[in-house]
Design a protein around this motif. Structure first.
Motif, PDB file in Angstrom:
ATOM      1  N   ASN A 164      43.138 -48.105   5.231  1.00  0.00           N
ATOM      2  CA  ASN A 164      44.418 -48.408   5.890  1.00  0.00           C
ATOM      3  C   ASN A 164      45.507 -48.719   4.876  1.00  0.00           C
ATOM      4  O   ASN A 164      46.658 -48.316   5.051  1.00  0.00           O
ATOM      5  CB  ASN A 164      44.260 -49.588   6.850  1.00  0.00           C
ATOM      6  N   GLY A 165      45.132 -49.422   3.828  1.00  0.00           N
ATOM      7  CA  GLY A 165      46.116 -49.739   2.788  1.00  0.00           C
ATOM      8  C   GLY A 165      46.653 -48.485   2.113  1.00  0.00           C
ATOM      9  O   GLY A 165      47.853 -48.361   1.865  1.00  0.00           O
ATOM     10  N   VAL A 166      45.754 -47.548   1.846  1.00  0.00           N
ATOM     11  CA  VAL A 166      46.171 -46.299   1.187  1.00  0.00           C
ATOM     12  C   VAL A 166      47.009 -45.451   2.136  1.00  0.00           C
ATOM     13  O   VAL A 166      48.053 -44.913   1.749  1.00  0.00           O
ATOM     14  CB  VAL A 166      44.935 -45.514   0.678  1.00  0.00           C
ATOM     15  N   VAL A 167      46.571 -45.342   3.380  1.00  0.00           N
ATOM     16  CA  VAL A 167      47.298 -44.511   4.353  1.00  0.00           C
ATOM     17  C   VAL A 167      48.693 -45.081   4.630  1.00  0.00           C
ATOM     18  O   VAL A 167      49.625 -44.320   4.910  1.00  0.00           O
ATOM     19  CB  VAL A 167      46.469 -44.360   5.651  1.00  0.00           C
ATOM     20  N   SER A 168      48.847 -46.388   4.535  1.00  0.00           N
ATOM     21  CA  SER A 168      50.172 -46.974   4.747  1.00  0.00           C
ATOM     22  C   SER A 168      51.173 -46.485   3.694  1.00  0.00           C
ATOM     23  O   SER A 168      52.370 -46.415   3.954  1.00  0.00           O
ATOM     24  CB  SER A 168      50.104 -48.500   4.759  1.00  0.00           C
ATOM     25  N   GLU A 169      50.670 -46.140   2.535  1.00  0.00           N
ATOM     26  CA  GLU A 169      51.535 -45.623   1.462  1.00  0.00           C
ATOM     27  C   GLU A 169      51.628 -44.102   1.491  1.00  0.00           C
ATOM     28  O   GLU A 169      52.639 -43.534   1.098  1.00  0.00           O
ATOM     29  CB  GLU A 169      50.993 -46.076   0.088  1.00  0.00           C
ATOM     30  N   ASP A 170      50.526 -43.428   1.892  1.00  0.00           N
ATOM     31  CA  ASP A 170      50.488 -41.962   1.880  1.00  0.00           C
ATOM     32  C   ASP A 170      49.638 -41.450   3.049  1.00  0.00           C
ATOM     33  O   ASP A 170      48.425 -41.256   2.907  1.00  0.00           O
ATOM     34  CB  ASP A 170      49.903 -41.476   0.547  1.00  0.00           C
ATOM     35  N   PRO A 171      50.252 -41.201   4.207  1.00  0.00           N
ATOM     36  CA  PRO A 171      49.504 -40.756   5.396  1.00  0.00           C
ATOM     37  C   PRO A 171      48.781 -39.425   5.206  1.00  0.00           C
ATOM     38  O   PRO A 171      47.853 -39.122   5.941  1.00  0.00           O
ATOM     39  CB  PRO A 171      50.591 -40.632   6.471  1.00  0.00           C
ATOM     40  N   GLU A 172      49.159 -38.635   4.241  1.00  0.00           N
ATOM     41  CA  GLU A 172      48.523 -37.331   4.001  1.00  0.00           C
ATOM     42  C   GLU A 172      47.057 -37.474   3.564  1.00  0.00           C
ATOM     43  O   GLU A 172      46.296 -36.519   3.630  1.00  0.00           O
ATOM     44  CB  GLU A 172      49.300 -36.556   2.934  1.00  0.00           C
TER      45      GLU A 172
END
Length: 157
Positions: free
Chosen positions: A34-42
């Protein structure tokens, strides 16, 4: 009837502890993803695989539960299960229960670290998965141990 209750306890521990390991592991990996997707949804697709990996321990525990339940005699003969046989089933359930609990949690931590790897280097998701699969090996060995032990136990009936 005590033998029957021990068999049910073994089945419950196999599914319950291995499932708890999966829940903990997927939770840890999901928080990192979730932390990573918050910065880069791709990166959602790559991270979803990493979060799902610790879920297999729960499946292994469920397989053991079905194998144990299938050993039980017919409903009218449940009282014929001896305490010794019940203890044997309980002991046979422990390898998948314990390795599922511990490996699920630690595989989740490895997957969480892999999420950080994917955040910095998206092309390295395969390497992160390999590290996670190595932890999985011990859950597979626990399941194999349980299967081998169960094959040597007869509940009669």
């Amino acid at each position: 009837m005590m033998g029957f209750m021990l068999v049910i306890l073994g089945a419950a521990l196999a599914a319950g502890l291995a499932g708890a390991g999966s829940a903990l592991g997927t939770g840890v990996a999901g928080q990192a993803a979730n932390g990573v997707v918050s910065e880069d949804p791709e990166k959602f697709g790559s991270l979803l695989v990493l979060q799902a990996l610790p879920g297999t321990q729960g499946i292994y525990g469920l397989v053991a539960l079905f194998m144990i339940i299938n050993k039980l005699p017919a409903l009218g003969d449940l009282g014929s299960v001896t305490v010794g046989s019940g203890l044997a089933i309980l002991g046979a359930a422990l390898p998948v229960a314990l390795t599922g609990l511990v490996s699920g949690l630690y595989q989740g931590k490895v997957c969480a670290a892999a999420c950080s790897l994917v955040a910095k280097r998206p092309g390295e998701v395969g390497k992160g998965m390999v590290f996670a699969v190595i932890v999985e090996t011990y859950a597979v060995l626990g399941l194999l141990g349980t299967i081998l032990l169960l094959q040597k136990i007869s509940l009669g009936g």
